[in-house]
Design an enzyme around this catalytic site. Structure first.
Site, PDB file in Angstrom:
ATOM      1  N   LYS A 618      -3.384  86.220  54.090  1.00 23.14           N
ATOM      2  CA  LYS A 618      -3.167  85.318  52.952  1.00 23.14           C
ATOM      3  C   LYS A 618      -1.915  84.462  53.114  1.00 23.14           C
ATOM      4  CE  LYS A 618      -5.914  85.311  50.566  1.00 23.14           C
ATOM      5  NZ  LYS A 618      -7.230  84.647  50.783  1.00 23.14           N
ATOM      6  N   THR A 619      -1.648  84.043  54.335  1.00 25.18           N
ATOM      7  CA  THR A 619      -0.501  83.151  54.560  1.00 25.18           C
ATOM      8  C   THR A 619      -0.911  81.839  55.223  1.00 25.18           C
ATOM      9  OG1 THR A 619      -0.031  84.162  56.720  1.00 25.18           O
ATOM     10  CG2 THR A 619       1.114  85.086  54.797  1.00 25.18           C
ATOM     11  N   LYS A 837     -11.254  79.329  50.861  1.00 25.92           N
ATOM     12  CA  LYS A 837      -9.896  79.016  51.288  1.00 25.92           C
ATOM     13  C   LYS A 837      -9.290  77.961  50.369  1.00 25.92           C
ATOM     14  CE  LYS A 837     -10.351  81.829  54.707  1.00 25.92           C
ATOM     15  NZ  LYS A 837      -9.644  83.128  54.678  1.00 25.92           N
TER      16      LYS A 837
END
Length: 888
Positions: A618-619, A837
Site C-alpha cells: 500500500k505504498t 488502485k
C-alpha cells in the site's frame, strides 16, 4: 703356430658371445622383474592394529605403550562454589581477539561455531572501547573470552570496573589464555590477582585433576604421557583457595626453576578460579588451544561457566557409511579376509557403541567386477547381508544432475532395485546417497522425485550444504519431504588405502584420531554421518583401524555416550535437536565452483533478478512495477496465476519449492550485461526472514523500497482489508483497530499488526542493511512517485545503472479522472492501473491521525537518522511531518 692363433680367436669369439648372452639375460631378467612388480599385488605390511587400552597413548618418539597413571585426589579444604546462574543474559559469547587474523581467535570462534553457539567477536578494547554489555535489564552476553588475558587485566580502571560489575551482577564467567613468547617474564604476578605465572617452560606427562568442578565431558584421572609440544608453557602458582587446578604437568628436566619445587612436582597449566576472590568465576589457560586436551577442557569450561546453557548433551550418534561397496578398481576391493575383518570389527564396536552397524551403499552394475578373490569377497558380503544396513547409489554410479528426464533417472534406480531384490538386499531403509553428492544440493528436483517414486526415500545426506568448507558450517534441511543431513569426512578417501602412504604420513591420521579433526567432529556434533569408501576396508583396512581407534580414544578420554541409529531415526533425532534447520537457505550455485560443477548445465544463474522491489504494501509498488516495465532494458518476472505480478518467493511457502521453481518465473536474458530482470513482492519489506534469504540467493541484487507517510499507509491497508471483506475491518472502525489493547480478539490484533508494523520503516530497513550494503538500497519517496513519477524514475535509473536512460516524461500522461499519472498509449490515450488502485477514502478522523502521528513519532525520527546516515534524500512527507510538529 697358425693353429694356436685360430683356436685363440675362436675362444675370444665364444667369450664375446658368452658376454653378450649374459647381458641379454640380465636385461631380460630386469624387464621380467619390472613387469612382475608392476602387475603383482603389492607386498605390504600387515594392517595396523587399532589402539588398545586407554593407557596406550604413545608419546612422540617414545615407541612404546604406557599404562595409565591415576592422579590422587586433591585434599584441600572444602570450598563452597557459587552456582552459575546467568539466565538473565542472552546465550551469546563475547570474544575479545588480538586481531581478526589471529590463529587462537579463529580457533576459539571455530569451536563456538561448530557447537552452534552464537558469538560476537571484538578486537580487544583500548580505552573507551568496551561494547555495550546490557540491553534494558538483560545482559547481552553469557560468557566473555579473552584471547590474551593480559588485555583483560590491563584494562583501564573504568572499563575493568564496568566489565567486572557486569560479570558479577549477571554471573558471567571469563575464559582467558596466556601464550608466552620470547619477551615474556619468566615469573610474574598477574595484576590484581593472588596468582603467579611462570613461563617459557618445557613440560611433560599431562594429568587431569578429578577434583576440578568444571569437568563434564572430560573423563578425570587420565594421563597423556610424554613431553608436551614446545617450550613455551606457562604454569600457575597460588596459595589462595579460589584456584583449583584442572590440568597439571611436570617439568621436562631438572633445570626447572627452583621455586617451582622438585623436578617431578605437578604444576597447574589450566586453572579454575572459583570466584572466591572477587565473585567472578574464570578459567585460565597457560597456553593456546593447539594441544588437543585444551580444546576438550575449553568445551567443558564453556559449559560450566554458562550453567550448561551453552552445552551439548553427552549423547553422540555416529553412522558410518561405506560408499561404492561394489565399485572399485581391481586390487583395491575387499576380499574374503577383509569381509571377515569387517564383521569382526563390527561385533567389537557393538560392545562399545550400541547398535553399531556399517551402512553399505551399492551400485549393482559393478557387482563381480574385480579379481576372482575380490568377487569372492562380493559373495561373502551378500552371504552376510543381514548383518549390515544397505542403501542405494545409482545403478551405474552416474551423476543425477546430468540427466533432466525423471524417467531416465527412475529407470536407473529400478535396475539397482531389481539387483537388490534378486540378491535379497533390504530395500526399505528409506535412505540413499547420490554419487558425488550430485543433485542433492544444489537441488536437482528430478532426483528427489525419482528417489521418492522408486525407493520411497525419506532421508539422504550431503557434505555440500551450504558449502563443503568450512566443515563446521555444514547443516541439514528438509526439501520435498526428504530430510537432508550433513555428512562429514573422516580423512579417508578412495586413494587412502595404505597406512604408511597416508598423505602427510601415518602420524597425520593418528593425530586426527587422537584429539585432532576427527575427534573434534564427534566432540562438537551430536550427530555425525561419516563418509568412507570400499577401498578403505580392503588393503590396510584403514576404515576399521580409524573407527575402532576413534571409539576407544573417545571412551578413554570423555564421558560421551556413543550410539548408532538407522538413518530414518537419526534424521528424526537431528531435527529434534536442530528444529531451526528444517527450512533451507538457498544459496546461489554460481558462487561456489563445486556447486556449479554438480548443477545442471541447462540451468543458469542469469535467470535470477538483478533487483527487487520489496514494498511495503500500500505504498505504490504496483504503480512502480508498471513504470519499470516500460523501460526497454528492464524485464519483470512472469505473472503468477495466484499472486498476479508478485512472485512472493522469499516470504512464504513458495520458498520451499526451491530455486528451480523461482527461476521459472524469469526468461533467459537476451543480453546478460544490459538486461535488468526484477521482481516485485510488496510483503518482502517487513517479513523477518526475507533479507537473509534474498542475500543468500541474490547477494549482489539491488533493493528498492517505496515509503509513504506510515499513517496513510496504515489507513490504506485497513481500507484494502474492508474491500476484501476482512471481518475485523468490517466490524471495527479504523480508530478501534489501531487503538486496540493486547486483550482484544486475535483477529483484531492481527489486523492491527498489519496496519501498524510495516510502517515502522527504520526497523525493517535496518534488517535489510544487516544483509545488504547501504549502496545496494534505494528508498523511493512514495508521495513524489505519485506526483512526479518521471523525476523519481530518473533517480531509479541512475541507481540501477541501466542504459539507455528512458524518457518517462514522454511515456506518461496525467489522467484527470483518475487523479494520477498513467501510461501514454498511441493516439494519446491513457492506460491506467485497475479500479482497485488509487481508491478515494473518507477522511481519517483527526483524533486517529493524531494518535498515529504520536505512535510513529519515534519511528520517523529513527528513519530520519537512518536516511541521513545513508546519505539518501528525505521523502517529502517526512520533511512535512517534521515541519508540522515540534520535532527537531
Amino acid at each position: 703356430m697358425g693353429l694356436w692363433k685360430l683356436l685363440r680367436g675362436v675362444r675370444q669369439l665364444e667369450l664375446h658371445r658368452l658376454i653378450l648372452v649374459l647381458i641379454f639375460f640380465c636385461l631380460l631378467s630386469m624387464a621380467f622383474l619390472a613387469y612382475y612388480i608392476s602387475n603383482s599385488p603389492k607386498i605390504k605390511e600387515a594392517p595396523p592394529l587399532p589402539f588398545s587400552e586407554c593407557g596406550g597413548v604413545v608419546a612422540a618418539g617414545d615407541g612404546v605403550q604406557r599404562a595409565p597413571l591415576f592422579l590422587p585426589p586433591f585434599s584441600g579444604r572444602l570450598r563452597t562454589v557459587k552456582p552459575v546462574d546467568n539466565s538473565r543474559t542472552e546465550p551469546v559469547v563475547l570474544v575479545f581477539v588480538e586481531s581478526i587474523y589471529s590463529q587462537l581467535g579463529q580457533e576459539i570462534v571455530a569451536i563456538l561455531e561448530s557447537s552452534r553457539f552464537r558469538c560476537r567477536t571484538e578486537i580487544a578494547p583500548s580505552k573507551g572501547d568496551m561494547p555495550t554489555l546490557m540491553e534494558r535489564d538483560r545482559g547481552r552476553y553469557a560468557l566473555v573470552i579473552y584471547e590474551n588475558i593480559l588485555k583483560y587485566v590491563n584494562l583501564d580502571a573504568w572499563n575493568r570496573d564496568l566489565l567486572d560489575k557486569y560479570c558479577s551482577e549477571f554471573s558471567v564467567g571469563i575464559i582467558g589464555f596466556f601464550k608466552a613468547n620470547e619477551n615474556s617474564l619468566l615469573s610474574a604476578q598477574l595484576k590484581g590477582f593472588p596468582l603467579f605465572l611462570h613461563s617459557n617452560l618445557g613440560l611433560r606427562d599431562y594429568r587431569i585433576n578429578p577434583a576440578a568442578p568444571l569437568l563434564y565431558i572430560t573423563k578425570p584421572n587420565e594421563v597423556e604421557q610424554g613431553p608436551l609440544p614446545g617450550d613455551d608453557w606457562t604454569v600457575f602458582q597460588s596459595n589462595h583457595s579460589t584456584y583449583e587446578p584442572v590440568l597439571l604437568a611436570s617439568t621436562k628436566s631438572s633445570e626447572a626453576l627452583a621455586h617451582l619445587g622438585p623436578h617431578r612436582a605437578l604444576h597447574a597449566t589450566v586453572i579454575q578460579d572459583l570466584g572466591l576472590h572477587d565473585g567472578i568465576q574464570r578459567v585460565l589457560f597457560g597456553n593456546n588451544l593447539s594441544f588437543w586436551l585444551h580444546k576438550l577442557i575449553f568445551v567443558d569450561a564453556i559449559a560450566y561457566l554458562t550453567g550448561k546453557r551453552l552445552c551439548l548433551s553427552l549423547e553422540r550418534h555416529i553412522l558410518v557409511d561405506v560408499d561404492d561397496i561394489f565399485v572399485g578398481k581391481e586390487g583395491t576391493r575387499m576380499k574374503v579376509s577383509d569381509v571377515k575383518a569387517l564383521l569382526n570389527t563390527q561385533s567389537k564396536l557393538r560392545t562399545l557403541v550400541p547398535n553399531f552397524t556399517f551402512n553399505l551403499g551399492f551400485s549393482g552394475k559393478f557387482y563381480y567386477s574385480g579379481t576372482e578373490e575380490e568377487d569372492e569377497g562380493d559373495d561373502m558380503l551378500l552371504q552376510h547381508k543381514e548383518e549390515f544396513w544397505w542403501f542405494p547409489h545409482m545403478w551405474s554410479h552416474m551423476q543425477p544432475h546430468l540427466f533432466h528426464n525423471v524417467s531416465v533417472l527412475s529407470e536407473q534406480m529400478r535396475l539397482n532395485k531389481l539387483f537388490a531384490q534378486e540378491h535379497g538386499i533390504p530395500t526399505d531403509m528409506g535412505y540413499a546417497v547420490s554419487p558425488h553428492h550430485s543433485g542433492v544440493y544444489p537441488v536437482h528436483s528430478q532426483l528427489y522425485e525419482a528417489w521418492k517414486s522408486i525407493w520411497g526415500i525419506k532421508v539422504t545426506s550431503t557434505e555440500e550444504y551450504p558449502h563443503l568448507r568450512p566443515a563446521r558450517h555444514r547443516r541439514g534441511y528438509i526439501h520435498n519431504g526428504i530430510k537432508v543431513l550433513p555428512r562429514q569426512t573422516c580423512g579417508l578417501f578412495t586413494h587412502t588405502i595404505f597406512y604408511n602412504e597416508y598423505p602427510g604420513g601415518s602420524r597425520e591420521l593418528d593425530k586426527s584420531i587422537r584429539g585432532g579433526e576427527l575427534f573434534l567432529t564427534v566432540l562438537l556434533n551430536p550427530i555425525s554421518i561419516f563418509m568412507t569408501h570400499l577401498s578403505n576396508y580392503g588393503n590396510d583396512r584403514l576404515g576399521l583401524y580409524t573407527f575402532e581407534s576413534l571409539v576407544k580414544f573417545v571412551q578413554c578420554w570423555t564421558n560421551l555416550r556413543l550410539q548408532t541409529l538407522p538413518p530414518l531415526q537419526l534424521a528424526e533425532k537431528y531435527f529434534q535437536i536442530f528444529p531451526e534447520e528444517r527450512d533451507p537457505l538457498w544459496q546461489n550455485p554460481c558462487h561456489d565452483k563445486r556447486h556449479k560443477d554438480i548443477w545442471s548445465k541447462e540451468k543458469t544463474c542469469d535467470r535470477l533478478p538483478k533487483f527487487l522491489v520489496v514494498g511495503p504494501q500500500k505504498t505504490g509498488t504496483t504503480a512502480l512495477h508498471l513504470l519499470l516495465t516500460l523501460h526497454p532494458a528492464i524485464i519483470s518476472s512472469f505473472p503468477s496465476p495466484v499472486t498476479f505480478e508478485e512472485v512472493q518467493f522469499f516470504n512464504g511457502p513458495n520458498y520451499h519449492n526451491g530455486i528451480d521453481w523461482y527461476m521459472d518465473f524469469f526468461p533467459f536474458p537476451s543480453n546478460v550485461s544490459t538486461d535488468f530482470m526484477f521482481e516485485k513482492s510488496a510483503n518482502y519489506f517487513d517479513t523477518e526472514l526475507v533479507p537473509k534469504r534474498a542475500a543468500a540467493l541474490v547477494p549482489r541484487a539491488k533493493i528498492i523500497a517505496v515509503l509513504i507517510n506510515p499513517v496513510d499507509r496504515a489507513y490504506s491497508w485497513y481500507q484494502h482489508q474492508r474491500a476484501h471483506q476482512d471481518p475485523a475491518a468490517i466490524n471495527y472502525t479504523f480508530h478501534q483497530v489501531v487503538t486496540a489493547g493486547p486483550s482484544s480478539s486475535k483477529e483484531l490484533l492481527v489486523l492491527q499488526s498489519r496496519c501498524l508494523k510495516p510502517g515502522e520503516y527504520a526497523t525493517h530497513l535496518e534488517r535489510w542493511l544487516v544483509h545488504f550494503q547501504s549502496r545496494q538500497l534505494y528508498v523511493v519517496d512514495g508521495s513524489l512517485l505519485r506526483s512526479n513519477p518521471a523525476l523519481v524514475m530518473e533517480g531509479i535509473q541512475r541507481f540501477l545503472g541501466v542504459t539507455p536512460i528512458f524518457n518517462y516524461t514522454q511515456a506518461l500522461m496525467f489522467d484527470e479522472s483518475k487523479g494520477f499519472w498513467c501510461q501514454r498509449m498511441e493516439g494519446g490515450r491513457p492506460k491506467c492501473l485497475g479500479k482497485s488502485k488509487g481508491r478515494k477514502y473518507l477522511e481519517m478522523a483527526p483524533e486517529t491521525r493524531a494518535f498515529l502521528m504520536e505512535y510513529y513519532r519515534e519511528h520517523n525520527l529513527e528513519l530520519l537518522r537512518l536516511l541521513n546516515r545513508l546519505g539518501q534524500t528525505l521523502p517529502s512527507w517526512l520533511r512535512e511531518e517534521l515541519q508540522s510538529s515540534s520535532w527537531s
